[in-house]
Design an enzyme around this catalytic site. Structure first.
Site, short mmCIF file in Angstrom:
data_model
loop_
_atom_site.label_atom_id
_atom_site.label_comp_id
_atom_site.label_asym_id
_atom_site.label_seq_id
_atom_site.Cartn_x
_atom_site.Cartn_y
_atom_site.Cartn_z
N ASP A 135 19.66 -3.48 -4.39
CA ASP A 135 18.77 -2.35 -4.36
C ASP A 135 18.86 -1.78 -3.08
O ASP A 135 18.38 -0.54 -3.05
CB ASP A 135 17.43 -3.00 -4.78
CG ASP A 135 16.66 -4.12 -3.71
OD1 ASP A 135 17.02 -4.98 -3.72
OD2 ASP A 135 15.69 -3.60 -2.84
N ASN A 136 19.54 -2.26 -2.12
CA ASN A 136 19.90 -1.60 -0.81
C ASN A 136 21.19 -1.09 -0.84
O ASN A 136 21.69 -1.06 0.23
CB ASN A 136 19.35 -2.41 0.36
CG ASN A 136 17.91 -2.85 0.36
OD1 ASN A 136 17.16 -1.96 -0.20
ND2 ASN A 136 17.48 -3.94 0.95
N ASP A 181 0.89 -1.21 -0.01
CA ASP A 181 0.14 0.04 0.03
C ASP A 181 0.79 1.28 -0.06
O ASP A 181 0.35 2.25 0.12
CB ASP A 181 -0.84 0.07 1.19
CG ASP A 181 -0.10 -0.15 2.50
OD1 ASP A 181 1.08 -0.08 2.41
OD2 ASP A 181 -0.83 -0.42 3.44
N GLY A 182 2.19 1.22 -0.17
CA GLY A 182 3.13 2.37 -0.17
C GLY A 182 3.13 2.93 1.29
O GLY A 182 3.70 4.00 1.35
#
Length: 531
Positions: free
Chosen positions: A275-276, A140-141
């Site tokens: 991606d981190n 849901d962001g």
């Protein structure tokens, strides 16, 4: 430069202005091929209110601390988007736990743009938990208070420790409930929502380049590389193949320095996916992190990683190298010979070894006049600490105080060592401390070879060995109190974590080892990737 309210600051938007982006503004989850970012505005929340603020970062950025509610807090919550902002979510991919995951992207982080700090440097402000974006996938962001508080505190704590890191400006409660399944065990429940305003020169990651290479978007790959060189590595010269090689070497060097600092303070990131990994060599994405308490190179705070322990404390140097190799593969299409990037991997290995050695010398109060002896001493220390389950932070801090007595060679050092081991260990079975006792005797003999006086050595060690770190049980106590509206535990932690090398006698209990009750308590020992 006088301080200005955030809602009145002029934002700059080079990432949006100079790179190819999707501009539909749609928030629905989807693949976004061909673009570096998507323009998307934050989703408003019900009742934004300020929970915490970094005075030091605010002063550096020239931003006035806001009242609990008002236009500035509305900006920090995403409810107010000013005319100079061009909010966006970046597109990136990445390897997660060693497997290529395809498109990932900013699924719950939205960048507002860049502001000028008091020294003229540009810093990007990004709202984490600001609502859905095209990269949100099935989520849901949003972000919950527990993860947001942990990121806010740890960002600023790591900065105070001298570890390369992204920063955090504010923690804002949203007044909305967010449903999360903390351990992915079918027990989803409502939790209070929150948003962190995090700050860095850029949030570009290894994965931003990986997604371009994976999709054959060489023009976008080159444009992003050139943008990064112009804005973040201008000292390396005009973009081009030679500059790309120098740039990769510098990324590798910075990454090595970052990981060496992690190892020096006992920090475990917990989810070192590509991606981190920041392209600036900064610690980024504070999720299931933790600090070593019982010394164990195989320990990870991330329950998702319990099967392979890929991201355990002792694996971090190796994983960072693996991630750099993945970045090199992504940058390969920009060079006539991708093998030129191999030199950067050598830079990583060399820098990591040198930096770890230098940091450990500082922690032990030693100079480099006896390199062979010191190297052997350092190589033997991890095993000696592991057997009696020594608390790494407590051990080095108490050793700092012990140094003057050892230099005095008073003859009762074994009694001092026994007391140190007894207070620093979580469990000492018969004879388990013998290796550590032997190591301490060797260390004491080596320390007495130092030319500096006792006071200078002790002061140097205290400046290298923090008394306070953000132990998971302390963060969990602050979270539980904040969820009831009590911010006192959060505020007390902030006081010591922004000056972790000071004594703070009024906060002595915050330096304590992990209590028994916290060993298996959810959030106080281990965590999942859930947020």
């Amino acid at each position: 430069m006088s301080d200005t309210s955030l809602d009145q600051i002029l934002f700059e938007n080079p990432f949006v202005d100079e790179l190819r982006g999707e501009t539909s503004g749609e928030k629905g989850s989807r693949q976004v091929p061909g673009y570096c970012y998507s323009r998307v505005e934050p989703t408003p929340v019900q009742r934004p209110h300020l929970l915490a603020w970094s005075d030091e970062l605010g002063d550096f950025l020239g931003i006035t601390k806001p009242a609990e509610t008002g236009p500035a807090v509305d900006t920090l919550a995403g409810n107010l988007v000013t005319e100079s902002m061009k909010p966006f979510a970046a597109r990136y991919g990445g390897h997660q736990f060693g497997n290529w995951a395809g498109q990932l992207g900013d699924g719950r982080a939205i960048s507002l743009g860049q502001v000028r700090a008091v020294d003229g440097s540009r810093w990007e402000i990004q709202l984490k938990g600001a609502g859905p974006t095209p990269y949100s996938r099935r989520a849901d962001g949003r972000a919950v208070l527990r993860s947001s508080l942990r990121e806010f505190l740890c960002s600023e704590a790591m900065y105070a420790l001298g570890v390369p890191t992204t920063r955090a400006l504010s923690l804002v409660g949203t007044g909305d409930a967010v449903v999360r399944d903390m351990f992915y065990d079918g027990n989803a429940q409502e939790e209070p929502g929150a948003i962190v305003a995090r700050v860095a020169p850029t949030f570009i990651r290894f994965g931003n380049f990986q997604i371009m290479a994976a999709h054959g978007e060489i023009d976008n790959l080159r444009a992003l590389a050139d943008y990064t060189l112009r804005h973040n590595y201008p000292e390396l010269g005009a973009p081009g193949p030679e500059a790309y090689v120098r740039w990769f070497g510098e990324v590798a060097r910075r990454t090595a320095v970052m990981v060496a600092h992690w190892m020096s303070v006992g920090f475990v990131h917990g989810v070192m996916n590509t991606d981190n990994m920041s392209i600036l060599g900064l610690t980024i994405d504070y999720g299931p992190y933790g600090w070593l308490e019982p010394y164990d190179p195989d320990w990870t705070p991330n329950t998702t990683d319990f099967g392979s322990r890929r991201y355990a404390f002792g694996q971090q140097p190796r994983v960072a190298l693996w991630n750099l190799m993945a970045l090199a593969q992504a940058l390969g299409p920009l060079l006539p010979d991708a093998q030129q990037l191999r030199a950067g991997l050598d830079v990583y290995a060399r820098t990591l070894a040198e930096t770890q050695h230098e940091l450990m010398l500082r922690k032990l109060g030693l100079t480099s006049q006896f390199p062979d002896e010191d190297r052997a001493l350092m190589q033997d220390l991890p095993q000696a600490l592991m057997e009696p389950e020594i608390d790494m932070t407590w051990f080095f801090r108490q050793l700092s105080h012990l140094a003057p007595a050892l230099l005095a060679d008073a003859g009762d050092e074994d009694a001092l060592f026994a007391e140190l081991i007894a207070t620093a260990a979580y469990s000492v079975a018969p004879d388990e401390d013998r290796n550590l006792l032997g190591w301490l005797r060797r260390y004491a003999a080596r320390l007495r070879q130092e030319p500096a006086d006792a006071d200078a050595i002790r002061a140097g060690m205290l400046a290298a060995n923090p008394k306070y770190v953000l132990r998971n049980y302390l963060a969990q106590q602050a979270i539980e109190a904040a969820e009831t509206g009590d911010l006192s535990a959060l505020e007390r932690l902030m006081q010591v974590l922004k000056a972790p090398f000071d004594e703070h006698p009024e906060y002595e209990e915050l330096a304590a080892k992990r209590p028994d009750w916290a060993r298996d308590k959810p959030g106080a020992a281990t965590l999942s990737c859930s947020s």
